[in-house]
Design a protein around this motif. Structure first.
Motif, short mmCIF file in Angstrom:
data_model
loop_
_atom_site.label_atom_id
_atom_site.label_comp_id
_atom_site.label_asym_id
_atom_site.label_seq_id
_atom_site.Cartn_x
_atom_site.Cartn_y
_atom_site.Cartn_z
N ASN A 382 -36.41 -47.88 101.16
CA ASN A 382 -37.82 -47.76 101.54
C ASN A 382 -38.68 -48.73 100.74
O ASN A 382 -39.31 -48.37 99.75
N ASN A 383 -38.66 -49.98 101.16
CA ASN A 383 -39.46 -51.01 100.50
C ASN A 383 -40.75 -51.27 101.27
O ASN A 383 -40.73 -51.38 102.50
N LEU A 384 -41.85 -51.34 100.53
CA LEU A 384 -43.13 -51.71 101.12
C LEU A 384 -43.34 -53.20 100.86
O LEU A 384 -43.40 -53.64 99.71
N CYS A 385 -43.43 -53.96 101.94
CA CYS A 385 -43.51 -55.42 101.84
C CYS A 385 -44.77 -55.92 102.52
O CYS A 385 -45.23 -55.34 103.51
N VAL A 386 -45.30 -57.01 102.03
CA VAL A 386 -46.40 -57.72 102.68
C VAL A 386 -45.81 -58.97 103.30
O VAL A 386 -45.04 -59.70 102.66
N VAL A 387 -46.17 -59.23 104.56
CA VAL A 387 -45.62 -60.39 105.27
C VAL A 387 -46.75 -61.20 105.89
O VAL A 387 -47.78 -60.66 106.30
N ASP A 388 -46.54 -62.50 105.92
CA ASP A 388 -47.46 -63.43 106.56
C ASP A 388 -47.03 -63.58 108.03
O ASP A 388 -45.97 -64.14 108.31
#
Length: 548
Positions: A382-388
């Motif tokens: 359960n990783n919270l990632c920010v993506v462009d």
């Protein structure tokens, strides 16, 4: 020699090297909330449900509690900001979208789809004057809207109608039938993009498709729009759509009228003109962007799907309708493929960074947990990632992403849950609700998979079993305002190491091989050497520069 390392990674732990995009940010747990299963909104009382769930103890398929004399809470698949009548966001209030019921079109024909207006706020003071608060705060229901189609917008190409037109469990559903209430046989609603308190777009999994609704009243505002397939260049293909074996277009009208087609065999979809996708692989990630458009993420490319050879999950760009009755949303283009971290295979939810049409936060998941015996229970992803969204490579893959939080490694420095442990793990198979609320903070919630909520298989007499059995929410804040576009985290998001500020440090002694080359791999695996730390930093930033 001197070693130059990007300043932004100084202090980063080498333990993050294993993940492809780990960039964990300092944060703290604000607190926990629960929304009791025992609370049933008036709109959902005295209506039979769960009649297709067999009696028994088998996890994920049977229950000794079903059928129910009410439509139970099953957790939430998405949560979005609530707006007042003037269009202003209301702090601590959210529209929360139910799941399709009990997990599939085969067992959810008597589950009424709904959107609930909840108050989700946690008291917190940084322990000022040593103030503490209850471990769990109850979320409050401020209203419930049952999705219904009074204008008859929902029709399939073969003439199929919604479930209540063919069969309901008993006379308790007479009012639902008259209202044309949507059920979990019609749609598996997983995504919600709220424009204002009278207008939203819903994302479905059973086709997958999208349609407009009023989130306050539950009235359907448009026909559904199917998901277009794409060609090898990412262009939308006219008149070629995704479909699943739960799509009613594959049923005969006679079978639907006999209530004998809750799904079809996979081969039926293969033989059709549609592109087959998994019946649980639709719009799990669905978020309104600052410019008013929507980033629509399919959940996965695995399972009973023909998309498994693609390098990530598809992300579409959607334009909402104009919010008038009959105005449908449209698919504008294909944006790219979102790649998972190691161990993950499902999108759980997506939330736009406030004020941005470029960056979104994505929570990933796998099938954890499965019991509580290790090895054998699996491990969470359960990783919270920010993506462009706008930075794609030559294969249309969104590789510019940074994973900022692990749901099972959450810091709790203020011990807000009062257990004397300064870590917290937010565990559920489907952590499917997420919203970034401001520059610092997020709220995350669970789809409980009711009645199969005891996924660890723990003793029901455990102290807080009821609270973890309920739908749950956590509030987490970051120390820095990393969700602000002017913060270096986003401002330098796509910067390469050579473009970032550098700090000069003395290089430690380095082992050399017979050819006088640097033995980097050996040093990385030297457990107690100082070089192992720097090796981790170098790998984390993705590059290094040597200068004599």
């Amino acid at each position: 020699m001197k070693l130059y390392i990007a300043a932004s990674i100084i202090g980063t732990s080498a333990t993050f090297v294993a993940a492809q995009h780990a960039n964990h940010q300092k944060h703290y747990l604000v607190g926990l909330l629960n929304y009791p299963n025992s609370f049933i909104p008036e709109e959902l009382k005295n209506h039979t449900s769960g009649t297709a769930i067999p009696k028994g103890d088998a996890m994920w398929s049977e229950s000794n509690f079903a059928p129910f004399t009410y439509v139970p809470g099953v957790g939430f698949s998405d949560m979005e900001a609530y707006y007042d009548d003037e269009g202003n966001k209301v702090n601590g209030e959210f529209f929360c979208l139910t799941d399709n019921g009990f997990g599939s079109s085969d067992n959810s024909a008597d589950y009424a789809l709904n959107i609930q207006h909840l108050k989700i706020q946690k008291p917190f003071t940084f322990r000022h004057a040593e103030t503490t608060f209850e471990k769990y705060t109850e979320a409050e229901n401020l209203g419930t809207a049952i999705l219904h189609d009074p204008d008859g917008y929902i029709k399939w190409e073969n003439g199929a109608d919604i479930q209540v037109a063919y069969a309901v469990p008993d006379a308790t559903w007479d009012d639902y039938k008259a209202k044309r209430v949507l059920t979990g046989r019609d749609f598996d609603v997983e995504g919600l993009a709220v424009i204002n308190n009278q207008c939203a777009v819903v994302g479905d999994e059973l086709m997958p498709a999208i349609f407009m609704v009023n989130p306050t009243t539950g009235v359907v505002l448009s026909a559904f729009v199917r998901t277009p397939d794409i060609d090898s260049n990412g262009n939308l293909i006219a008149d070629k759509f995704l479909s699943t074996r739960s799509d009613k277009v594959h049923c005969s009208i006679a079978d639907l009228e006999a209530n004998a087609c809750s799904s079809v065999a996979s081969e039926v979809v293969d033989a059709s003109d549609y592109r087959k996708h998994d019946k649980s692989g639709g719009y799990e990630g669905f978020s309104i962007l600052e410019d008013g458009t929507i980033a629509a993420f399919l959940e996965k490319n695995s399972g009973d799907s023909t998309l498994s050879d693609e390098p990530g999950v598809r992300v579409y760009h959607v334009k909402p309708g104009d919010c008038s009755s009959g105005s449908a949303p449209t698919f504008e283009k294909f944006m790219g493929f979102y790649p998972f971290e190691i161990g993950a295979g499902n999108i759980a939810d997506v939330s736009a960074i406030p004020g941005s049409s470029r960056f979104v936060a994505v929570i990933e998941r796998n099938g954890f947990p499965s019991g509580h015996m290790w090895p054998g229970a699996g491990n969470p992803a359960n990783n919270l990632c920010v993506v462009d969204l706008l930075d794609v490579d030559e294969n249309m893959v969104m590789k510019n992403k940074k994973c900022i939080l692990n749901y099972h490694d959450i810091d709790d420095p203020w011990d807000v849950d009062g257990n004397g442990i300064f870590k917290y793990g937010h565990t559920q198979v489907t952590n499917e609700a997420l919203i970034i609320v401001d520059d610092y903070c997020l709220v995350a919630g669970t789809d409980t998979n009711y009645p199969w909520t005891n996924q660890f298989g723990i003793d029901v007499a455990s102290q807080y079993f009821q609270e973890v059995d309920d739908a749950r929410f956590m509030v987490v804040c970051f120390v820095e305002p990393i969700f602000n576009a002017e913060h270096p985290f986003l401002k330098n998001f796509g910067a390469k190491p050579s473009q970032m500020p550098v700090t000069e440090v003395d290089e430690p002694a380095v082992a050399r091989g017979a050819d006088n080359s640097r033995a980097l791999m050996a040093s990385v695996y030297t457990t107690h050497s100082t070089l192992a730390f720097f090796g981790g930093l170098i790998l984390a930033v993705g590059g290094f520069v040597l200068a004599a």
